[in-house]
Design a protein around this motif. Structure first.
Motif, mmCIF file in Angstrom:
data_model
loop_
_atom_site.group_PDB
_atom_site.id
_atom_site.type_symbol
_atom_site.label_atom_id
_atom_site.label_comp_id
_atom_site.label_asym_id
_atom_site.label_seq_id
_atom_site.Cartn_x
_atom_site.Cartn_y
_atom_site.Cartn_z
ATOM 1 N N VAL A 23 -5.830 -68.089 61.268
ATOM 2 C CA VAL A 23 -6.200 -67.237 62.359
ATOM 3 C C VAL A 23 -7.817 -66.662 62.031
ATOM 4 C CG1 VAL A 23 -5.524 -65.322 63.583
ATOM 5 C CG2 VAL A 23 -3.829 -66.787 62.699
ATOM 6 N N ILE A 25 -10.584 -63.943 63.230
ATOM 7 C CA ILE A 25 -10.562 -62.784 64.126
ATOM 8 C C ILE A 25 -12.105 -62.146 63.784
ATOM 9 C CG2 ILE A 25 -8.064 -62.077 63.859
ATOM 10 C CD1 ILE A 25 -9.267 -59.902 62.315
ATOM 11 N N LYS A 32 -16.187 -67.047 66.451
ATOM 12 C CA LYS A 32 -14.756 -67.502 66.159
ATOM 13 C C LYS A 32 -14.320 -68.769 66.689
ATOM 14 C CE LYS A 32 -13.016 -63.572 67.816
ATOM 15 N NZ LYS A 32 -14.167 -62.958 68.619
ATOM 16 N N PRO A 101 -6.379 -58.030 67.623
ATOM 17 C CA PRO A 101 -5.567 -57.453 66.653
ATOM 18 C C PRO A 101 -5.516 -55.899 67.017
ATOM 19 C CG PRO A 101 -7.599 -58.603 66.018
ATOM 20 C CD PRO A 101 -7.751 -58.539 67.463
ATOM 21 N N TYR A 110 0.291 -61.860 62.464
ATOM 22 C CA TYR A 110 -0.291 -63.049 61.417
ATOM 23 C C TYR A 110 -0.232 -62.493 59.780
ATOM 24 C CZ TYR A 110 -4.293 -60.714 63.046
ATOM 25 O OH TYR A 110 -5.520 -59.731 63.178
ATOM 26 N N GLN A 111 0.526 -61.622 59.527
ATOM 27 C CA GLN A 111 0.478 -61.146 58.269
ATOM 28 C C GLN A 111 1.302 -61.640 57.390
ATOM 29 O OE1 GLN A 111 0.533 -56.769 58.660
ATOM 30 N NE2 GLN A 111 -1.944 -56.780 58.308
ATOM 31 N N TYR A 115 0.550 -67.613 57.219
ATOM 32 C CA TYR A 115 -0.757 -67.414 57.685
ATOM 33 C C TYR A 115 -1.920 -67.212 56.669
ATOM 34 C CZ TYR A 115 1.924 -66.983 62.058
ATOM 35 O OH TYR A 115 2.980 -67.287 63.061
ATOM 36 N N SER A 116 -3.014 -68.053 57.153
ATOM 37 C CA SER A 116 -4.351 -67.541 56.305
ATOM 38 C C SER A 116 -5.128 -66.999 57.395
ATOM 39 C CB SER A 116 -5.225 -68.880 55.889
ATOM 40 O OG SER A 116 -4.303 -69.252 55.027
ATOM 41 N N SER A 117 -5.447 -65.813 57.162
ATOM 42 C CA SER A 117 -6.420 -64.988 58.290
ATOM 43 C C SER A 117 -7.657 -64.879 57.665
ATOM 44 C CB SER A 117 -5.557 -63.844 58.887
ATOM 45 O OG SER A 117 -5.223 -62.882 57.642
ATOM 46 N N TYR A 119 -11.339 -62.632 58.776
ATOM 47 C CA TYR A 119 -12.018 -61.722 59.652
ATOM 48 C C TYR A 119 -13.676 -62.107 59.248
ATOM 49 C CZ TYR A 119 -14.576 -57.358 60.787
ATOM 50 O OH TYR A 119 -15.654 -56.315 61.374
ATOM 51 N N VAL A 167 -6.247 -58.876 57.352
ATOM 52 C CA VAL A 167 -6.352 -60.284 56.856
ATOM 53 C C VAL A 167 -6.256 -60.617 55.500
ATOM 54 C CG1 VAL A 167 -7.756 -60.582 59.044
ATOM 55 C CG2 VAL A 167 -8.921 -60.125 56.994
ATOM 56 N N ASN A 168 -6.163 -61.745 55.047
ATOM 57 C CA ASN A 168 -6.287 -62.280 53.944
ATOM 58 C C ASN A 168 -7.774 -62.137 53.303
ATOM 59 O OD1 ASN A 168 -4.181 -64.370 55.235
ATOM 60 N ND2 ASN A 168 -3.408 -63.182 53.792
#
Length: 190
Positions: A23, A25, A32, A101, A110-111, A115-117, A119, A167-168
């Motif tokens: 994801v 953001i 994006k 978000p 998506y936490q 998921y790999s998020s 920003y 995010v991650n």
């Protein structure tokens, strides 16, 4: 194995990304959608843009939806489509809208560890420079004068900071090329 059945071997990096839900953001104009598409092409993984999914489902543009039904209605539809998408897709790269978000606790969707998020973080001046030419296509800034744009972006980034940082990984995008950003994301995915 059945007779004449072929076995295909994928490189480990392709297998790694195929099993991911990624994801992206960031604020509008942060790239994006472009980055999701490039990452998807690089790894043969389906890439989606949430705004495109909304437009397909609603059969009208995001700008038209904003104008005809208002932002609150748009955010409700956005949440429903995001929730449905995440529940029905196993492997993807998804670019969220800039405000996604921040509404209906979408950031919580998506936490989990599946998921790999990321920003895609940028400075106010860099975003303003990128957005000046496309303001007419952006409902939130279409009526902003040039001297109001940076102040508007700065306030939005401040208001959205908490949500964007859930995010991650945070990646600074200022003056980086798409290949540079792809390299950075790929390193973080391994």
């Amino acid at each position: 194995l059945k007779k004449n059945q072929r076995i295909y071997f994928l490189p480990l990096d392709s297998l790694n990304i195929m099993m991911k839900k990624i994801v992206l953001i960031g604020y509008m104009g942060s790239g994006k959608s472009t980055l999701a598409k490039a990452l998807g092409e690089q790894h043969a993984c389906p890439a989606y843009d949430l705004d495109d999914l909304i437009e397909q489902k609603m059969n009208c543009t995001v700008a038209t939806l904003f104008e005809s039904k208002g932002e609150l209605y748009f955010r409700k539809v956005e949440h429903e489509i995001l929730t449905s998408f995440l529940a029905t897709h196993d492997s993807f790269i998804l670019a969220l809208g800039g405000g996604t978000p921040c509404y209906f606790n979408n950031f919580e969707l998506y936490q989990s560890n599946e998921y790999s998020s990321f920003y895609l973080k940028s400075s106010v001046s860099y975003l303003a420079k990128r957005l000046r030419n496309e303001a007419s296509k952006r409902p939130l800034i279409k009526d902003k004068k040039e001297d109001e744009l940076e102040e508007f972006i700065a306030k939005h980034l401040f208001d959205r900071s908490f949500y964007y940082h859930q995010v991650n990984h945070v990646i600074s995008i200022d003056s980086k090329s798409i290949p540079d950003l792809l390299d950075e994301i790929n390193i973080l995915l391994t």
